[in-house]
Scaffold this motif. Structure first.
Motif, short mmCIF file in Angstrom:
data_model
loop_
_atom_site.label_atom_id
_atom_site.label_comp_id
_atom_site.label_asym_id
_atom_site.label_seq_id
_atom_site.Cartn_x
_atom_site.Cartn_y
_atom_site.Cartn_z
N ARG A 241 13.49 3.09 3.52
CA ARG A 241 12.81 3.92 2.66
C ARG A 241 12.63 2.63 1.49
O ARG A 241 11.66 3.08 0.60
N PHE A 242 13.00 1.65 1.31
CA PHE A 242 12.72 0.60 0.31
C PHE A 242 11.33 -0.57 0.78
O PHE A 242 11.07 -1.16 -0.05
N ILE A 243 10.72 0.06 1.77
CA ILE A 243 9.59 -0.60 2.32
C ILE A 243 8.44 0.18 2.04
O ILE A 243 8.15 1.41 2.54
N ASN A 244 7.40 -0.19 1.03
CA ASN A 244 6.21 0.45 0.70
C ASN A 244 5.24 0.20 1.80
O ASN A 244 4.84 -1.29 2.01
N VAL A 245 4.62 1.07 1.97
CA VAL A 245 3.28 0.61 3.17
C VAL A 245 1.95 0.95 2.11
O VAL A 245 1.77 2.20 1.51
N TYR A 246 1.13 0.24 2.20
CA TYR A 246 -0.41 0.34 1.71
C TYR A 246 -1.48 0.09 2.73
O TYR A 246 -1.49 -0.87 3.31
N ILE A 247 -2.47 0.95 2.66
CA ILE A 247 -3.63 0.89 3.49
C ILE A 247 -4.54 0.82 2.69
O ILE A 247 -4.96 1.72 1.92
N ASN A 248 -5.21 -0.49 2.71
CA ASN A 248 -6.34 -0.88 1.93
C ASN A 248 -6.09 -0.39 0.47
O ASN A 248 -6.83 0.16 -0.30
N ASP A 249 -5.04 -0.93 0.02
CA ASP A 249 -4.53 -0.59 -1.29
C ASP A 249 -4.12 0.72 -1.92
O ASP A 249 -3.63 0.85 -3.06
N GLU A 250 -4.07 1.39 -0.53
CA GLU A 250 -3.69 2.98 -1.11
C GLU A 250 -2.45 3.31 -0.47
O GLU A 250 -2.33 2.75 0.77
N ASP A 251 -1.48 3.70 -1.18
CA ASP A 251 -0.07 4.23 -0.69
C ASP A 251 -0.17 5.09 0.39
O ASP A 251 -0.78 6.24 0.25
N ILE A 252 0.37 4.73 1.59
CA ILE A 252 0.38 5.60 2.85
C ILE A 252 0.92 7.11 2.56
O ILE A 252 0.46 7.93 3.18
N ARG A 253 1.68 7.14 1.67
CA ARG A 253 2.40 8.45 1.34
C ARG A 253 1.14 9.42 0.97
O ARG A 253 1.15 10.64 0.97
N PHE A 254 0.16 8.94 0.09
CA PHE A 254 -0.87 9.92 -0.32
C PHE A 254 -2.04 10.04 0.75
O PHE A 254 -3.04 10.86 0.56
N LEU A 255 -1.69 9.29 1.89
CA LEU A 255 -3.05 9.42 2.87
C LEU A 255 -2.06 10.20 4.17
O LEU A 255 -2.90 10.21 5.42
N GLY A 256 -0.97 10.88 4.10
CA GLY A 256 -0.55 11.62 5.30
C GLY A 256 0.67 10.88 5.82
O GLY A 256 1.19 11.48 6.83
N GLY A 257 1.16 9.87 5.31
CA GLY A 257 2.28 9.27 5.87
C GLY A 257 2.26 8.69 7.19
O GLY A 257 1.38 8.18 7.70
N ASP A 258 3.24 9.02 8.06
CA ASP A 258 3.29 8.55 9.40
C ASP A 258 2.19 9.08 10.47
O ASP A 258 1.93 8.57 11.39
N ALA A 259 1.66 10.18 9.71
CA ALA A 259 0.47 10.91 10.72
C ALA A 259 -0.84 9.95 10.51
O ALA A 259 -1.66 10.47 11.31
N HIS A 260 -0.91 9.40 9.42
CA HIS A 260 -1.93 8.87 9.08
C HIS A 260 -2.68 7.78 10.23
O HIS A 260 -1.88 6.90 10.66
N GLN A 261 -3.79 7.92 10.74
CA GLN A 261 -4.44 7.09 11.68
C GLN A 261 -5.09 6.09 11.10
O GLN A 261 -6.02 6.01 10.29
N PHE A 262 -4.80 4.66 11.54
CA PHE A 262 -5.45 3.36 10.97
C PHE A 262 -6.85 3.49 11.66
O PHE A 262 -7.20 4.10 12.68
N GLU A 263 -7.72 2.83 10.92
CA GLU A 263 -9.18 2.68 11.28
C GLU A 263 -9.53 1.32 11.24
O GLU A 263 -8.94 0.48 10.80
N ASP A 264 -10.29 0.84 12.36
CA ASP A 264 -10.55 -0.37 12.67
C ASP A 264 -11.16 -1.11 11.33
O ASP A 264 -11.86 -0.60 10.52
N GLY A 265 -10.33 -2.35 11.23
CA GLY A 265 -10.84 -3.16 9.97
C GLY A 265 -9.61 -2.66 8.71
O GLY A 265 -9.75 -3.57 7.90
N ASP A 266 -8.97 -1.93 8.93
CA ASP A 266 -7.93 -1.47 7.56
C ASP A 266 -6.96 -2.71 7.43
O ASP A 266 -6.82 -3.54 8.46
#
Length: 93
Positions: A55-80
Motif C-alpha cells: 500500500r505504500f507504493i503509489n502508481v501513476y499512469i501518464n502522471d495520473e494516480d491509478i486510484r482515480f483511473l479504476g485501480g487494478d481494473a484499469h487497462q493499460f494502453e499502448d505507449g502508457d
C-alpha cells in the motif's frame, strides 16, 4: 502493446540500476506478476505476502494516480508510462 515502466532510484536498485523498462502487461496485476520472473528482488520489495502491491507504493499512469483511473481494473494502453513511486514518510518537528 507495450508500456514503459519507470522507477525511481530507490526501486531501481532492485533492478540492477535499470530505471525504465518496457512491459507487455495489460494491467497492474499483470505487471506485478511480471516482476516475479523479470526482477525478483523488485517483486520482494513491492509485493506483500498475498502477492498484491504494497500500500505504500503509489502508481501513476501518464502522471495520473491509478486510484482515480479504476485501480487494478484499469487497462493499460499502448505507449502508457507507468511510474511506481514509494511513499516517503518520517521526519520530526
Amino acid at each position: 502493446m507495450s508500456v514503459k515502466v519507470v522507477l525511481p532510484t530507490a526501486l531501481a536498485r532492485h533492478t540492477e540500476g535499470q530505471k525504465a523498462f518496457d512491459s507487455e502487461a495489460k494491467d497492474l496485476p499483470a505487471l506485478i506478476a511480471e516482476f516475479d520472473t523479470k526482477f525478483p528482488a523488485l517483486a520482494q520489495n513491492v509485493k506483500d505476502e498475498n502477492g498484491k502491491l504494497r500500500r505504500f507504493i503509489n502508481v501513476y499512469i501518464n502522471d495520473e494516480d491509478i486510484r482515480f483511473l479504476g485501480g487494478d481494473a484499469h487497462q493499460f494502453e499502448d505507449g502508457d508510462e507507468v511510474m511506481l513511486i514509494p511513499s516517503i514518510a518520517g521526519g520530526s518537528f
